[in-house]
Scaffold this active site. Structure first.
Site, PDB file in Angstrom:
ATOM      1  N   ALA A  13       6.133 -21.548 -28.900  1.00 39.20           N
ATOM      2  CA  ALA A  13       7.049 -22.598 -28.481  1.00 39.20           C
ATOM      3  C   ALA A  13       7.485 -22.321 -27.059  1.00 39.20           C
ATOM      4  CB  ALA A  13       8.258 -22.663 -29.412  1.00 39.20           C
ATOM      5  N   GLY A  47      13.974 -24.124 -22.774  1.00 42.19           N
ATOM      6  CA  GLY A  47      14.507 -24.235 -21.428  1.00 42.19           C
ATOM      7  C   GLY A  47      14.694 -22.897 -20.755  1.00 42.19           C
ATOM      8  N   MET A  48      14.853 -21.818 -21.535  1.00 42.92           N
ATOM      9  CA  MET A  48      15.113 -20.506 -20.965  1.00 42.92           C
ATOM     10  C   MET A  48      13.896 -19.599 -21.032  1.00 42.92           C
ATOM     11  SD  MET A  48      18.166 -17.814 -21.931  1.00 42.92           S
ATOM     12  CE  MET A  48      17.404 -17.167 -23.407  1.00 42.92           C
ATOM     13  N   ALA A  49      13.085 -19.762 -22.060  1.00 40.25           N
ATOM     14  CA  ALA A  49      11.991 -18.827 -22.274  1.00 40.25           C
ATOM     15  C   ALA A  49      10.894 -19.483 -23.090  1.00 40.25           C
ATOM     16  CB  ALA A  49      12.502 -17.568 -22.990  1.00 40.25           C
ATOM     17  N   LYS A 102       9.728 -13.083 -26.653  1.00 41.93           N
ATOM     18  CA  LYS A 102      10.481 -14.118 -25.955  1.00 41.93           C
ATOM     19  C   LYS A 102      10.435 -13.761 -24.470  1.00 41.93           C
ATOM     20  CE  LYS A 102      15.026 -16.364 -26.233  1.00 41.93           C
ATOM     21  NZ  LYS A 102      16.335 -16.304 -26.939  1.00 41.93           N
ATOM     22  N   ASP A 136      27.397 -20.278 -31.557  1.00 35.06           N
ATOM     23  CA  ASP A 136      26.554 -21.464 -31.741  1.00 35.06           C
ATOM     24  C   ASP A 136      26.020 -21.520 -33.171  1.00 35.06           C
ATOM     25  OD1 ASP A 136      25.449 -23.833 -30.911  1.00 35.06           O
ATOM     26  OD2 ASP A 136      23.658 -22.933 -30.057  1.00 35.06           O
TER      27      ASP A 136
END
Length: 654
Positions: free
Chosen positions: A40, A43-45, A62, A156
């Site tokens: 996958a 947005g960050m990794a 990751k 979160d």
């Protein structure tokens, strides 16, 4: 396959485009992780399936996006994620194994857990039965409780971050936003991290999050499991945030009438707008959830078929169709005492005897008494010690007390496998039959052995390595930084700092001195450069040379910038005396100033804080270039000085 939730970061993952070749696929990162495929991209990794060739196991990698890897602050946050989650040793938390850097690639190595997210389950099935919803929430709360006890806040909590594995386990994932909570200052204010639908009122209004904020989000998630809907809907995120602050989460039974009262109470307690009225942390909510599960009727959810049909154990109480605890003894005594009653009909026919009802009643009392004594001496006074191993000590103590035992906490003992504050063993051991009310001693685990970092400051690298190894630790990353005070090659500091405790076998980073390096004073005004170098202990000498550079500025230096030097060393500065052609800088000759280019005074910002100096120069209309030279916060040199047209670039050194 479904995307495993460990890799669903705070930003939404985008589907993998299998038509585009990924340059990382097929590579071996850090000489250890062979990248098999990309799972996958977020947005960050990006997340990859990889083989740890050293341990021969499949992991998830990751890997931070290259653009973000160039930001040191973002890298620190990325590495902080690894350290936060790696410190959690809990079966309901996805484990982080390793963190490293390979060239431009910064990565985490994590446990690979194929499965579905709780969001996928809700999307497929809608709302869940009460018992099933609780049986998902209980391990979620156990994971959050472990994080809270370790001083971390998830921030979160939502169905996307709960993974239901193929073998039926529940895992909480994506602690990437978790931050260590200081004892005196629970979190930094002003930063709103999380998902609006599950965000607590205090997160919305002040950007403040603590363990009670996770409790609120867990309550909202339980509401959604029971009803199939989030409590607040709105046209935009701000309208949902407004309702979190001003409305009260309704009882789940207002949308689903079959939700039992204990679950209504659980949701309403967890989602109270006043954080002081919520359970203090996820462990406290877990205790309440376990109690709610205990009192639920057995038909509140799918029932498991019986396995191994064992006959129920006799209680020894006399009931219709059931033998007494000691039938032979009771039968013989009954026969003896009831002989007159048995003979009563025959005696009545002969007119010689009437039944004695007192004796009949006495027989019944004796039978009941003997049955009760059989129960008392067989199992009424005894109970099995429950299996509390591996449970949180607080929860285990509560469970033992509910079963009628007294509880005592013994001294904690270190263990490499059982996490801190969990039951390592009990005395008596689980499964033993003891009198009810017996005191059970719980021996909690103190976790892995912690070792204080030894003092290796001012030692050579080899001596420092030896001393660290002697106490049971290992040396990790070794870096070098310039120093005017510490001899080249000696240890300046460690990370963690000397005296801090590290898990046995853990790594200690060393920061070595790179020695004294020659400062770069090029383009500085000669008098300022000379004064600065004398202050640093050098012996500067100045020579003049014709050059187009601004008169009075340094155009060359020997030794060159960043060359290794020693204290008191002689330094030659070559300074410009201007061109022979009579060239003048525009601000030195007003006749050469273009129309509209009025000369304005340049603020003298030397010895001021670099931030204040930058603001003052920009306010005067100048551009500013900042060069680091002394490592201090104050400006040590400025060029040019005097007057110049607005828009001129002013260089300051600090």
């Amino acid at each position: 396959m479904c995307l495993p939730s460990p890799w669903q970061t705070a930003r939404k993952l985008t589907p993998v485009d299998t038509t585009v070749a990924d340059p990382l696929v097929g590579r071996v990162l850090d000489g250890r992780y062979r990248v098999e495929s990309r799972v996958a991209r977020g947005g960050m990794a990006a997340v990859y399936l990889a083989l740890d060739i050293r341990l021969d196991r499949t992991v998830a990698l990751k890997v931070m996006h290259r653009s973000l890897a160039e930001d040191p602050d973002f890298v620190r946050r990325f590495i902080g994620e690894a350290k936060s989650v790696a410190s959690l040793s809990h079966p309901n938390v996805v484990h982080v194994f390793d963190q490293g850097t390979d060239g431009e690639h910064v990565y985490l190595s994590m446990e690979y857990v194929p499965g579905r997210t709780l969001r996928d389950v809700l999307r497929d099935r809608g709302r869940l039965p009460a018992r099933e919803a609780l049986e998902i929430m209980i391990p979620v709360l156990a994971a959050l409780g472990a994080a809270h006890q370790a001083g971390m806040v998830h921030r979160d909590v939502k169905p996307e971050n709960v993974l239901l594995t193929d073998d039926g386990r529940v895992k909480v994932v994506d602690f990437g936003l978790a931050r260590a909570v200081d004892a005196g200052n629970q979190t930094k204010t002003g930063v709103m991290i999380g998902t609006i639908a599950y965000m607590s009122p205090e997160q919305v209004t002040a950007g403040v999050a603590d363990a009670r904020s996770d409790v609120y989000a867990a309550g909202v998630m339980l509401f959604e499991l029971l009803t199939g809907h989030q409590p607040y809907q709105g046209e935009n995120p701000m309208s949902v945030a407004y309702r979190h602050v001003h409305d009260r989460v309704p009882a789940p039974s207002s949308l689903a009438a079959d939700v039992p009262p204990p679950l209504d109470a659980l949701v309403l307690s967890a989602t109270d707008r006043d954080q002081n009225r919520r359970p203090a942390d996820a462990t406290a909510l877990l205790v309440a959830a376990v109690e709610a599960h205990r009192v639920l009727p057995r038909d509140m959810g799918p029932q498991r078929p019986p396995t191994g049909a064992a006959a129920p154990r006799s209680s020894g109480v006399l009931t219709a169709g059931a033998p007494p605890a000691n039938p032979t003894l009771i039968h013989s005594r009954t026969e003896m005492l009831t002989a007159p009653a048995v003979a009563a009909p025959e005696a009545r026919r002969r007119g010689r005897f009437r039944p004695n009802w007192f004796i009949v009643a006495l027989v019944l009392v004796m039978i009941a008494g003997m049955a009760a004594s059989g129960w008392w001496f067989s199992e009424g006074r005894y109970a099995k010690v429950p299996d509390l191993l591996g449970q949180n000590v607080t929860i285990a103590a509560s469970e033992a007390k509910k079963q009628g035992f007294k509880v005592r906490l013994g001294p904690a003992e270190h263990d490499d496998k059982v996490a801190a504050d969990r039951v390592l063993r009990t005395d008596p051991e689980s499964g033993n039959e003891v009198l009810k009310g017996t005191t059970i001693t719980l021996i909690p685990s103190a976790g892995k052995v912690k070792i204080a970092v030894p003092n290796v400051v001012n030692l050579s690298e080899s001596d420092a390595r030896s001393k660290i190894s002697d106490v049971g630790l290992a040396v990790g990353l070794v870096s070098r930084v310039p120093s005017d005070t510490v001899q080249r090659g000696l240890v300046m500091r460690t990370s963690p700092l000397v005296g801090n405790k590290v898990t046995k076998g853990g790594k200690v980073q060393l920061v070595l001195s790179a020695g004294q390096l020659m400062p770069d004073v090029s383009e500085m005004q000669c008098d300022q450069a000379e004064a600065f170098l004398r202050q640093k202990g050098y012996q500067p000498a100045v020579v003049q040379q014709t050059d187009k550079a601004q008169p009075g500025t340094v155009i060359a230096q020997s030794p060159s910038a960043r060359a290794e030097v020693t204290a008191g060393q002689a330094v030659q500065l070559t300074c410009s005396k201007g061109p022979d052609t009579g060239f003048h800088w525009p601000w030195e000759n007003p006749d050469n100033v273009q129309p509209g280019q009025a000369l304005v005074p340049i603020p003298d910002v030397r010895f001021k804080n670099v931030s204040d100096a930058t603001r003052e120069l920009r306010a005067a209309g100048f551009r500013v270039r900042v060069r680091r030279i002394a490592g201090a916060g104050a400006v040590v040199a400025e060029n040019p000085l005097g007057q110049a047209p607005q828009g001129t670039r002013i260089t300051i050194w600090h």
